[in-house]
Scaffold this motif. Structure first.
Motif, mmCIF file in Angstrom:
data_model
loop_
_atom_site.group_PDB
_atom_site.id
_atom_site.type_symbol
_atom_site.label_atom_id
_atom_site.label_comp_id
_atom_site.label_asym_id
_atom_site.label_seq_id
_atom_site.Cartn_x
_atom_site.Cartn_y
_atom_site.Cartn_z
ATOM 1 N N ARG A 114 39.666 39.939 36.903
ATOM 2 C CA ARG A 114 38.724 40.606 37.815
ATOM 3 C C ARG A 114 38.399 39.715 39.013
ATOM 4 N NH1 ARG A 114 33.051 41.061 38.278
ATOM 5 N NH2 ARG A 114 32.358 43.116 39.028
ATOM 6 N N LYS A 115 38.264 38.421 38.756
ATOM 7 C CA LYS A 115 37.982 37.490 39.840
ATOM 8 C C LYS A 115 39.167 37.403 40.801
ATOM 9 C CE LYS A 115 36.750 32.667 40.720
ATOM 10 N NZ LYS A 115 36.479 31.336 40.078
ATOM 11 N N ALA A 116 40.397 37.383 40.235
ATOM 12 C CA ALA A 116 41.587 37.287 41.080
ATOM 13 C C ALA A 116 41.794 38.549 41.913
ATOM 14 C CB ALA A 116 42.819 37.029 40.218
ATOM 15 N N SER A 117 41.409 39.707 41.352
ATOM 16 C CA SER A 117 41.608 40.961 42.084
ATOM 17 C C SER A 117 40.735 41.051 43.319
ATOM 18 C CB SER A 117 41.324 42.151 41.159
ATOM 19 O OG SER A 117 39.949 42.175 40.780
ATOM 20 N N ARG A 118 39.659 40.271 43.382
ATOM 21 C CA ARG A 118 38.754 40.306 44.531
ATOM 22 C C ARG A 118 39.159 39.338 45.637
ATOM 23 N NH1 ARG A 118 32.600 40.817 42.015
ATOM 24 N NH2 ARG A 118 32.937 42.804 40.944
ATOM 25 N N ALA A 122 35.899 39.407 21.985
ATOM 26 C CA ALA A 122 35.103 38.664 22.965
ATOM 27 C C ALA A 122 35.939 37.597 23.648
ATOM 28 C CB ALA A 122 33.884 38.040 22.276
ATOM 29 N N VAL A 123 36.770 36.903 22.873
ATOM 30 C CA VAL A 123 37.631 35.875 23.464
ATOM 31 C C VAL A 123 38.626 36.502 24.435
ATOM 32 C CG1 VAL A 123 39.444 34.199 22.939
ATOM 33 C CG2 VAL A 123 37.394 34.284 21.532
ATOM 34 N N GLY A 124 39.207 37.647 24.045
ATOM 35 C CA GLY A 124 40.154 38.323 24.927
ATOM 36 C C GLY A 124 39.514 38.773 26.229
ATOM 37 N N ILE A 125 38.305 39.305 26.132
ATOM 38 C CA ILE A 125 37.619 39.777 27.339
ATOM 39 C C ILE A 125 37.207 38.600 28.225
ATOM 40 C CG2 ILE A 125 35.526 40.911 28.181
ATOM 41 C CD1 ILE A 125 35.686 42.734 25.738
ATOM 42 N N LEU A 126 36.685 37.559 27.599
ATOM 43 C CA LEU A 126 36.172 36.423 28.368
ATOM 44 C C LEU A 126 37.283 35.696 29.101
ATOM 45 C CD1 LEU A 126 33.776 34.622 29.119
ATOM 46 C CD2 LEU A 126 34.210 33.307 27.031
ATOM 47 N N PHE A 127 38.399 35.428 28.412
ATOM 48 C CA PHE A 127 39.465 34.629 29.010
ATOM 49 C C PHE A 127 40.604 35.473 29.595
ATOM 50 C CE2 PHE A 127 37.466 31.869 25.867
ATOM 51 C CZ PHE A 127 37.238 30.723 26.617
ATOM 52 N N GLY A 128 40.520 36.795 29.494
ATOM 53 C CA GLY A 128 41.550 37.655 30.065
ATOM 54 C C GLY A 128 41.030 38.532 31.186
ATOM 55 N N TRP A 129 40.024 39.330 30.869
ATOM 56 C CA TRP A 129 39.525 40.287 31.856
ATOM 57 C C TRP A 129 38.762 39.609 32.984
ATOM 58 C CZ3 TRP A 129 34.350 41.537 33.000
ATOM 59 C CH2 TRP A 129 34.193 42.633 33.851
ATOM 60 N N ALA A 130 37.927 38.623 32.660
ATOM 61 C CA ALA A 130 37.096 37.985 33.686
ATOM 62 C C ALA A 130 37.936 37.282 34.753
ATOM 63 C CB ALA A 130 36.121 37.005 33.027
ATOM 64 N N PRO A 131 38.931 36.430 34.397
ATOM 65 C CA PRO A 131 39.753 35.821 35.455
ATOM 66 C C PRO A 131 40.549 36.848 36.258
ATOM 67 C CG PRO A 131 39.974 34.619 33.392
ATOM 68 C CD PRO A 131 39.254 35.875 33.076
ATOM 69 N N ASN A 170 41.496 37.654 48.598
ATOM 70 C CA ASN A 170 42.390 38.078 49.667
ATOM 71 C C ASN A 170 43.803 37.627 49.317
ATOM 72 O OD1 ASN A 170 43.884 38.425 52.024
ATOM 73 N ND2 ASN A 170 42.116 38.006 53.349
ATOM 74 N N PRO A 171 44.780 38.534 49.239
ATOM 75 C CA PRO A 171 46.131 38.132 48.824
ATOM 76 C C PRO A 171 46.730 37.034 49.697
ATOM 77 C CG PRO A 171 45.912 40.524 48.800
ATOM 78 C CD PRO A 171 44.680 39.982 49.444
ATOM 79 N N ILE A 172 46.466 37.088 51.003
ATOM 80 C CA ILE A 172 47.023 36.069 51.905
ATOM 81 C C ILE A 172 46.438 34.694 51.575
ATOM 82 C CG2 ILE A 172 47.329 35.363 54.299
ATOM 83 C CD1 ILE A 172 48.844 37.890 53.453
ATOM 84 N N ASP A 173 45.114 34.649 51.375
ATOM 85 C CA ASP A 173 44.481 33.371 51.028
ATOM 86 C C ASP A 173 44.931 32.873 49.639
ATOM 87 O OD1 ASP A 173 43.164 33.514 53.440
ATOM 88 O OD2 ASP A 173 41.359 34.431 52.578
ATOM 89 N N ALA A 174 45.097 33.799 48.708
ATOM 90 C CA ALA A 174 45.490 33.400 47.367
ATOM 91 C C ALA A 174 46.898 32.815 47.349
ATOM 92 C CB ALA A 174 45.419 34.611 46.421
ATOM 93 N N LEU A 175 47.810 33.382 48.152
ATOM 94 C CA LEU A 175 49.181 32.876 48.185
ATOM 95 C C LEU A 175 49.285 31.525 48.872
ATOM 96 C CD1 LEU A 175 51.105 36.177 49.004
ATOM 97 C CD2 LEU A 175 51.071 34.938 46.840
ATOM 98 N N ARG A 176 48.303 31.190 49.709
ATOM 99 C CA ARG A 176 48.347 29.907 50.397
ATOM 100 C C ARG A 176 47.962 28.754 49.507
ATOM 101 N NH1 ARG A 176 45.330 31.617 56.101
ATOM 102 N NH2 ARG A 176 47.115 32.794 56.971
ATOM 103 N N ARG A 177 47.303 29.045 48.378
ATOM 104 C CA ARG A 177 46.858 27.977 47.483
ATOM 105 C C ARG A 177 48.000 27.445 46.666
ATOM 106 N NH1 ARG A 177 41.154 30.412 45.057
ATOM 107 N NH2 ARG A 177 40.178 30.810 47.078
ATOM 108 N N ASP A 178 47.933 26.158 46.300
ATOM 109 C CA ASP A 178 48.948 25.522 45.470
ATOM 110 C C ASP A 178 48.766 25.951 44.034
ATOM 111 O OD1 ASP A 178 49.953 24.316 47.678
ATOM 112 O OD2 ASP A 178 48.780 22.469 47.416
#
Length: 339
Positions: free
Chosen positions: A325-329, A314-323, A331-339
């Motif tokens: 999955r969120k990052a995969s959604r 549960a810990v692995g899924i909660l703190f590994g898969w969930a973030p 926009n790569p251009i917007d994500a790279l612009r963040r600090d």
């Protein structure tokens, strides 16, 4: 010769005398606080702890010796189990890495341009054969090595060298391996000569050569390539290496496509696994021993194991898969612009 209640304890701790006193104890009809009663009380306080002839006291009781024997046997079994499981785990990892290095080498040999490789081979070997003083990579930090390598400076400016290096680095990046390179063998000097190295750091320049490892000095058929082998050196650490021959269109041997994969990380994981396995076995051993000493039941609960495994998952899924999955959604251009 017994006078009153004064009986020497040294006399009573002799096992032979103890046998006589027991006989006296069962045969005498004295009063409760008489001779036999006094002898029995002294025996319980002192003579029961005496076993060796001569009146020397026992260092450990029978119960303590039994417990120590159980602990020793359990520790030996735990150590044996750790060693056996560690070797099995090590063999599985080594086989996996060897197969992977061989597969990558086969890929390189299949896709690399053999004509460019042959052209580069001719240029490098012409300079190598014309150089009288050859200095290997074991003297890499010396002035003599720099002087030797300077003869090959023009090789790196050749188009075939740059094209081959680009191909190697592309395959290297896709497969996430440490280093891909093309080399040839000097059978007389028993050395491996670099033609082009795809590494980004600590690059071996063309003309640089290493001594052959013992695993490859006596090859029954060099055209078959180099079977995967593992080395541990001060310069490169743990490495698994494999080589597959590169053939020309007419089937001639041109060079070897070599793959190096570092095993430093996995070796560290193996050591941590061994320590964890030892700690678990030691904990189970101590729990078993304490249960015997304290006369309690030793039970390994299946529900507790399932609960621990489920919580870890549960810990692995909660703190590994969930973030992830969120990052995969994003926009790569917007994500790279963040600090």
């Amino acid at each position: 010769k017994h006078k009153g209640r004064h009986v020497k304890r040294e006399f009573l701790t002799n096992p032979r005398i103890f046998d006589i006193l027991i006989l006296v104890d069962y045969s005498a009809s004295a009063a409760e606080d008489g001779f036999s009663g006094h002898i029995y009380s002294i025996f319980r306080a002192d003579a029961r702890r005496s076993y060796n002839t001569g009146g020397q006291s026992m260092k450990f009781s029978l119960r303590a010796k039994t417990v120590m024997l159980i602990v020793a046997i359990a520790l030996v079994l735990s150590l044996a189990g750790t060693m056996i499981s560690g070797e099995m785990f090590r063999d599985i990892i080594d086989t996996t890495y060897k197969n992977r290095s061989l597969d990558v080498s086969r890929t390189v040999a299949a896709v690399v341009d053999a004509e460019l490789a042959e052209s580069l081979l001719d240029a490098v070997m012409a300079i190598y054969n014309a150089t009288d003083e050859k200095v290997g990579s074991d003297e890499r930090e010396t002035e003599a090595f720099e002087t030797y390598i300077a003869h090959f400076a023009e090789i790196e400016q050749r188009e075939d060298f740059q094209e081959l290096q680009k191909e190697l680095r592309t395959i290297q990046d896709v497969n996430d391996v440490d280093c891909l390179y093309l080399c040839t063998m000097d059978t007389e000097r028993k050395t491996m000569i670099y033609l082009v190295d795809g590494a980004y750091e600590d690059v071996c320049p063309p003309g640089c050569f290493d001594p052959q490892y013992e695993e490859n000095v006596e090859l029954p058929n060099p055209e078959r390539g180099f079977l995967p082998f593992i080395t541990n050196t001060e310069a490169y650490g743990w490495l698994v290496t494999a080589g597959v021959p590169v053939h020309s269109a007419d089937g001639r041997l041109v060079c070897y496509a070599m793959t190096d994969i570092s095993m430093d990380v996995v070796r560290g994981q193996q050591n941590r696994y061994a320590l964890l396995h030892s700690a678990v076995l030691l904990g189970l051993t101590l729990s078993f021993v304490l249960s015997r000493v304290m006369n309690t039941e030793f039970v390994v609960s299946g529900s507790a194991i399932l609960l621990g495994a489920g919580f870890s998952a549960a810990v692995g899924i909660l703190f590994g898969w969930a973030p992830a999955r969120k990052a995969s959604r994003l926009n790569p251009i917007d994500a790279l612009r963040r600090d």
